[in-house]
Structure formats: C-alpha cells, structure tokens
Design a protein around this motif. Structure first.
Motif, PDB file in Angstrom:
ATOM      1  N   ARG A  67      -6.038  -0.816 -16.038  1.00 57.30           N
ATOM      2  CA  ARG A  67      -5.631  -1.829 -17.012  1.00 57.30           C
ATOM      3  C   ARG A  67      -4.339  -2.521 -16.579  1.00 57.30           C
ATOM      4  O   ARG A  67      -4.133  -3.704 -16.830  1.00 57.30           O
ATOM      5  N   GLY A  68      -3.461  -1.778 -15.912  1.00 62.58           N
ATOM      6  CA  GLY A  68      -2.203  -2.342 -15.444  1.00 62.58           C
ATOM      7  C   GLY A  68      -1.657  -1.536 -14.287  1.00 62.58           C
ATOM      8  O   GLY A  68      -2.129  -0.427 -13.990  1.00 62.58           O
ATOM      9  N   ILE A  69      -0.653  -2.086 -13.622  1.00 60.64           N
ATOM     10  CA  ILE A  69      -0.057  -1.445 -12.447  1.00 60.64           C
ATOM     11  C   ILE A  69       0.610  -0.099 -12.771  1.00 60.64           C
ATOM     12  O   ILE A  69       0.482   0.854 -12.002  1.00 60.64           O
ATOM     13  N   PRO A  70       1.346   0.023 -13.883  1.00 64.17           N
ATOM     14  CA  PRO A  70       1.990   1.315 -14.181  1.00 64.17           C
ATOM     15  C   PRO A  70       1.004   2.481 -14.208  1.00 64.17           C
ATOM     16  O   PRO A  70       1.298   3.565 -13.707  1.00 64.17           O
ATOM     17  N   GLN A  71      -0.191   2.245 -14.802  1.00 63.40           N
ATOM     18  CA  GLN A  71      -1.186   3.321 -14.867  1.00 63.40           C
ATOM     19  C   GLN A  71      -1.709   3.678 -13.473  1.00 63.40           C
ATOM     20  O   GLN A  71      -1.959   4.847 -13.166  1.00 63.40           O
ATOM     21  N   ALA A  72      -1.854   2.653 -12.618  1.00 66.84           N
ATOM     22  CA  ALA A  72      -2.319   2.902 -11.256  1.00 66.84           C
ATOM     23  C   ALA A  72      -1.306   3.758 -10.496  1.00 66.84           C
ATOM     24  O   ALA A  72      -1.672   4.694  -9.774  1.00 66.84           O
ATOM     25  N   ILE A  73      -0.032   3.467 -10.683  1.00 66.79           N
ATOM     26  CA  ILE A  73       1.022   4.232 -10.014  1.00 66.79           C
ATOM     27  C   ILE A  73       1.073   5.663 -10.542  1.00 66.79           C
ATOM     28  O   ILE A  73       1.202   6.625  -9.767  1.00 66.79           O
ATOM     29  N   THR A  74       0.955   5.812 -11.844  1.00 64.51           N
ATOM     30  CA  THR A  74       0.996   7.147 -12.453  1.00 64.51           C
ATOM     31  C   THR A  74      -0.097   8.047 -11.881  1.00 64.51           C
ATOM     32  O   THR A  74       0.158   9.206 -11.518  1.00 64.51           O
ATOM     33  N   ASP A  75      -1.308   7.511 -11.760  1.00 67.57           N
ATOM     34  CA  ASP A  75      -2.411   8.320 -11.237  1.00 67.57           C
ATOM     35  C   ASP A  75      -2.273   8.561  -9.738  1.00 67.57           C
ATOM     36  O   ASP A  75      -2.717   9.601  -9.229  1.00 67.57           O
ATOM     37  N   MET A  76      -1.659   7.631  -9.020  1.00 72.67           N
ATOM     38  CA  MET A  76      -1.415   7.852  -7.597  1.00 72.67           C
ATOM     39  C   MET A  76      -0.419   8.986  -7.405  1.00 72.67           C
ATOM     40  O   MET A  76      -0.630   9.904  -6.617  1.00 72.67           O
ATOM     41  N   LEU A  77       0.665   8.948  -8.159  1.00 74.89           N
ATOM     42  CA  LEU A  77       1.681  10.002  -8.053  1.00 74.89           C
ATOM     43  C   LEU A  77       1.126  11.348  -8.518  1.00 74.89           C
ATOM     44  O   LEU A  77       1.530  12.400  -8.015  1.00 74.89           O
ATOM     45  N   PHE A  93       0.880  -1.169   0.000  1.00 76.26           N
ATOM     46  CA  PHE A  93       0.000   0.000   0.000  1.00 76.26           C
ATOM     47  C   PHE A  93       0.918   1.220   0.000  1.00 76.26           C
ATOM     48  O   PHE A  93       1.678   1.432   0.949  1.00 76.26           O
ATOM     49  N   VAL A  94       0.869   2.008  -1.077  1.00 83.02           N
ATOM     50  CA  VAL A  94       1.760   3.162  -1.181  1.00 83.02           C
ATOM     51  C   VAL A  94       0.976   4.441  -1.447  1.00 83.02           C
ATOM     52  O   VAL A  94      -0.087   4.416  -2.072  1.00 83.02           O
ATOM     53  N   VAL A  95       1.536   5.551  -0.962  1.00 79.92           N
ATOM     54  CA  VAL A  95       0.931   6.870  -1.151  1.00 79.92           C
ATOM     55  C   VAL A  95       2.018   7.819  -1.659  1.00 79.92           C
ATOM     56  O   VAL A  95       3.212   7.538  -1.511  1.00 79.92           O
ATOM     57  N   PRO A  96       1.645   8.960  -2.230  1.00 79.30           N
ATOM     58  CA  PRO A  96       2.662   9.932  -2.639  1.00 79.30           C
ATOM     59  C   PRO A  96       3.479  10.389  -1.446  1.00 79.30           C
ATOM     60  O   PRO A  96       2.980  10.418  -0.308  1.00 79.30           O
ATOM     61  N   GLU A  97       4.718  10.764  -1.668  1.00 76.95           N
ATOM     62  CA  GLU A  97       5.603  11.180  -0.581  1.00 76.95           C
ATOM     63  C   GLU A  97       5.026  12.357   0.203  1.00 76.95           C
ATOM     64  O   GLU A  97       5.235  12.481   1.417  1.00 76.95           O
ATOM     65  N   ASN A  98       4.271  13.221  -0.475  1.00 72.66           N
ATOM     66  CA  ASN A  98       3.717  14.397   0.211  1.00 72.66           C
ATOM     67  C   ASN A  98       2.338  14.137   0.837  1.00 72.66           C
ATOM     68  O   ASN A  98       1.680  15.060   1.318  1.00 72.66           O
ATOM     69  N   SER A  99       1.903  12.883   0.843  1.00 71.79           N
ATOM     70  CA  SER A  99       0.606  12.546   1.429  1.00 71.79           C
ATOM     71  C   SER A  99       0.647  12.727   2.946  1.00 71.79           C
ATOM     72  O   SER A  99       1.656  12.435   3.598  1.00 71.79           O
ATOM     73  N   PRO A 100      -0.444  13.186   3.559  1.00 72.98           N
ATOM     74  CA  PRO A 100      -0.502  13.310   5.023  1.00 72.98           C
ATOM     75  C   PRO A 100      -0.601  11.948   5.711  1.00 72.98           C
ATOM     76  O   PRO A 100      -0.429  11.847   6.926  1.00 72.98           O
ATOM     77  N   LEU A 101      -0.886  10.906   4.952  1.00 71.97           N
ATOM     78  CA  LEU A 101      -0.999   9.559   5.526  1.00 71.97           C
ATOM     79  C   LEU A 101       0.398   8.985   5.744  1.00 71.97           C
ATOM     80  O   LEU A 101       1.169   8.821   4.805  1.00 71.97           O
ATOM     81  N   ARG A 102       0.724   8.686   7.007  1.00 71.15           N
ATOM     82  CA  ARG A 102       2.059   8.195   7.343  1.00 71.15           C
ATOM     83  C   ARG A 102       2.089   6.706   7.646  1.00 71.15           C
ATOM     84  O   ARG A 102       3.128   6.063   7.509  1.00 71.15           O
ATOM     85  N   THR A 103       0.956   6.159   8.092  1.00 67.34           N
ATOM     86  CA  THR A 103       0.899   4.754   8.478  1.00 67.34           C
ATOM     87  C   THR A 103      -0.386   4.120   7.947  1.00 67.34           C
ATOM     88  O   THR A 103      -1.306   4.814   7.493  1.00 67.34           O
ATOM     89  N   ILE A 104      -0.458   2.784   8.047  1.00 69.45           N
ATOM     90  CA  ILE A 104      -1.666   2.089   7.612  1.00 69.45           C
ATOM     91  C   ILE A 104      -2.833   2.440   8.536  1.00 69.45           C
ATOM     92  O   ILE A 104      -3.991   2.464   8.109  1.00 69.45           O
ATOM     93  N   ALA A 105      -2.518   2.769   9.812  1.00 59.56           N
ATOM     94  CA  ALA A 105      -3.558   3.205  10.751  1.00 59.56           C
ATOM     95  C   ALA A 105      -4.131   4.553  10.327  1.00 59.56           C
ATOM     96  O   ALA A 105      -5.340   4.804  10.439  1.00 59.56           O
ATOM     97  N   ASP A 106      -3.259   5.436   9.820  1.00 58.70           N
ATOM     98  CA  ASP A 106      -3.727   6.728   9.293  1.00 58.70           C
ATOM     99  C   ASP A 106      -4.689   6.503   8.131  1.00 58.70           C
ATOM    100  O   ASP A 106      -5.719   7.183   8.016  1.00 58.70           O
ATOM    101  N   LEU A 107      -4.340   5.540   7.271  1.00 59.06           N
ATOM    102  CA  LEU A 107      -5.176   5.239   6.113  1.00 59.06           C
ATOM    103  C   LEU A 107      -6.540   4.724   6.556  1.00 59.06           C
ATOM    104  O   LEU A 107      -7.580   5.129   6.011  1.00 59.06           O
TER     105      LEU A 107
END
Length: 323
Positions: A184-194, A131-145
């Motif tokens: 459709r694939g993982i790369p697209q999911a990562i691109t939109d997350m970033l 489970f990954v978030v952008p580096e600037n996300s306020p979520l720091r832990t899975i508990a935060d999520l």
C-alpha cells in the motif's frame, strides 16, 4: 427587425457581464480560506514528508492555513481521483509523482485522465529508487542480487509506481524473474524487508538512506543516471547493466483540478517558487534526500508531455501490462 440569434445574444449579455467580475474576483481574493494538499501515499512516505514541508511554507507565503490530507491506496490513484473530482478553485491540490502521471499505462480503467483531469501548478522535487536489503543479508552487490535471482525468485517489495517500474526494469536487464510484492505504501514495504518477510525493498532514496544511515539496511544500487551526491558509494543500476540506460527518476509535482483559473494557478506557482527558494525548505529537502526541482506551471506541463512517452517506453521494456 431583430432576429432570434441577436435577441438571445442581447439577453445573455447582462449575465456574461455579471459573471466576468465574479470570475476575476475568484482569482483576486485567492486564497480566502484554508487550502488542502492531498498526499496520495501514507504517512511516512517521502511524498507525505515533502507535502508537510510544502504545507508549512505555503501557509507562510499565502497567509492562510494549508493542511495535509492523506488519501493513500491503489498506487496513489485514490488520492488523484479525489482531487480530479474536486471543485477547480485551487483549494484542493494533489502532491503527485511521475508514476501517477502515466497511470493509464498501469491501469486499464481509471475514474480520471492522468493528464487531462489536472492543471499543472509547479514541480518541487525529484528522487530516484534504491534497491536495499537488510544489513545482515548475504547480498552485497546488485550482481549478487542478480545471481541469486537466477537460482530462484527473490522477493522484491515496492510501494509506489516508480518502484514497480524499477523492479520490472531489473527483471528485464538481468533476465531474471523476481517475485514482485506490491504494498500500500513504501513504509510497509520497508518494514517487511527489515523483518525478513521480503528479501529486497525498492524504494525512494530518502526512505532507503534513512535505513542505510541508521545501520539497518544496505543499498545495492540506485536507478538514476548518475550516482546520488548524498550516497556516492552506491552505484547506478546501469553501471552493472548498460541495458538499463537512462535515468528512472520521479518528479514530485503539484496539480490542481482541470479548469482551475489561471490567476489562481499563477498565485500558487509564485508562492511555491518562493517556498522552494527558501533556505529552510532546501535544508528540509536535503534531510529528506530529495533534490529540489523548481518548475513553473508552463515548464511542468512541458516536462510531463516529454516524460510520458519515455515512461511508457520503459514500462513496455519492463513488460508491465495494465492491470
């Protein structure tokens, strides 16, 4: 007096005798031309990267070109259907993952059977979901999520069947309802997350750590039973939520169309075993953050039979209904 049944048997005998050497010859001279490895996910996915490593090594082991063909879409089932319908001669192979082997649980109808339409060749690796978030996300832990998800739905992107199960499992153990977004694939999911289009991406370790190590993303948790050696600081999901007991790991395996000759499967199995034992392949897998898992055709078949009921149980626990 010769009865009709005996007469037919005598007539068929020359044909059977002529066919038997041909069948053996098919195994004896394999491979006599290029082999195609079908990657059912797009370029940039861990499956695609692993497939290209295997293609290079298999080409060296077998002495024939091994090419990669991407047939992405529908969570890998397009590529799987293509291989299931291919001639069972060992020249068209699927590089699949666990989620595809239990595809019946994802889809009400399929043009193939995830187990019966294929002949297991060998397993080559395993990976887990992060489970990954952008580096600037306020979520720091899975508990935060989890806390954020209880206030309002958090968008979670996935690009593989295993990612879908991981998202649904998170929903179950945290008693939240995230907004699951399929790609459709993982790369697209990562691109939109970033890019901020979605808040979280649930992707394989290799793709996740590429972003984490590059300073673009932060890992909150991993779906495996134990922490990953390459990222020991990332806790497992079940450390915070014991209800997520057990590993959610996916194996990467080679499958041939059902009916492929045992002699051909054995040659491929042997070549893959030699490939997985090489220092070069082990090093490449380490770069891809994929664990080496070398299982023979027989052992892979046993693993799939054992894994399927467990995956189906996890999917029911996660509340995933066939689409």
């Amino acid at each position: 007096m010769i009865d009709r049944r005996t007469l037919l048997a005598l007539a068929a005998a020359p044909l059977l005798a002529a066919t038997a050497p041909w069948v053996h010859a098919q195994g004896d001279d394999f491979p006599s031309r290029p082999i195609t490895l079908v990657a059912p996910f797009p370029a940039g996915s861990v499956t695609d990267a692993v497939t290209r490593v295997l293609a290079n090594s298999l080409s060296q082991q077998l002495g024939k070109p091994v090419v990669v063909e991407n047939k992405a879409g529908a969570q890998g089932t397009i590529g799987a259907a293509f291989v299931a319908a291919a001639k069972p001669d060992g020249y068209t192979l699927l590089v699949g993952s666990s989620g595809m082997f239990v595809a019946k649980s994802f889809y009400k109808t399929l043009p193939y059977d995830p187990m019966e339409s294929f002949t297991p060749v060998a397993a080559v690796g395993s990976t887990a979901m992060m489970f990954v978030v952008p580096e600037n996300s306020p979520l720091r832990t899975i508990a935060d999520l989890a806390a954020a998800s209880k206030k309002q739905p958090v968008s979670m992107a996935y690009g593989s069947p295993t990612g879908q199960v991981a998202v649904a499992l998170f929903s179950t153990v945290t008693q939240t309802k995230p907004l699951a977004v399929s790609y459709r694939g993982i790369p697209q999911a990562i691109t939109d997350m970033l890019g901020g289009q979605v808040q979280v991406a649930v992707v394989d370790v290799g793709n996740a750590l590429a972003q984490v190590n590059g300073g673009k993303a932060r890992a909150l948790a991993i779906s495996s039973t134990k922490r990953y050696a390459g990222a020991p600081q990332v806790p497992t999901l079940q450390e915070s939520y014991p209800r997520a007991a057990g590993a959610l790991e996916t194996i990467i395996a080679i499958q041939a169309p059902a009916g492929t000759l045992p002699a051909v499967v054995q040659k491929l199995d042997t070549a893959l075993k030699q490939a997985m034992a090489s220092t070069e392949v082990k090093a490449r897998f380490q770069v891809l953050n994929t664990s080496v898992l070398s299982l023979s055709s027989k052992d892979l078949a046993a693993r799939l039979r054992a894994d399927n009921p467990r995956w189906e149980s996890l999917m029911k626990q996660a509340g995933i209904a066939p689409q």
